[in-house]
Scaffold this motif. Structure first.
Motif, mmCIF file in Angstrom:
data_model
loop_
_atom_site.group_PDB
_atom_site.id
_atom_site.type_symbol
_atom_site.label_atom_id
_atom_site.label_comp_id
_atom_site.label_asym_id
_atom_site.label_seq_id
_atom_site.Cartn_x
_atom_site.Cartn_y
_atom_site.Cartn_z
ATOM 1 N N TRP A 37 47.945 29.786 50.595
ATOM 2 C CA TRP A 37 48.635 30.721 49.713
ATOM 3 C C TRP A 37 49.290 31.810 50.531
ATOM 4 N N THR A 38 50.148 32.579 49.857
ATOM 5 C CA THR A 38 50.839 33.695 50.480
ATOM 6 C C THR A 38 50.369 34.984 49.835
ATOM 7 N N LEU A 39 50.067 35.949 50.659
ATOM 8 C CA LEU A 39 49.662 37.266 50.188
ATOM 9 C C LEU A 39 50.815 38.214 50.455
ATOM 10 N N LYS A 40 51.281 38.906 49.415
ATOM 11 C CA LYS A 40 52.433 39.789 49.561
ATOM 12 C C LYS A 40 52.173 41.101 48.830
ATOM 13 N N TYR A 41 52.380 42.199 49.538
ATOM 14 C CA TYR A 41 52.274 43.525 48.931
ATOM 15 C C TYR A 41 53.593 43.828 48.241
ATOM 16 N N VAL A 42 53.550 44.134 46.971
ATOM 17 C CA VAL A 42 54.761 44.386 46.206
ATOM 18 C C VAL A 42 55.077 45.874 46.155
#
Length: 55
Positions: A37-42
């Protein structure tokens, strides 16, 4: 400035055997369930209108 935070466990199975994966920053692989999975801070969100009215 501090280092970027890393996840502590897999969001799918909860196992802690996770490692960075892939060519792009933020990609992780779980050793237990083999999901990637990809973890992204929005960013920071604004309070909703309902929360503002409740104050």
């Amino acid at each position: 400035m501090s280092e970027r935070a890393a996840p502590f466990y897999c969001p799918y199975c909860g196992d802690e055997d996770i490692r960075p994966d892939g060519e792009h920053h933020g990609q992780w692989r779980c050793g237990a369930c083999t999901r990637v999975w990809t973890l992204k801070y929005v960013g920071l969100g604004r309070p909703s209108l309902d929360q503002e009215v409740a104050r």
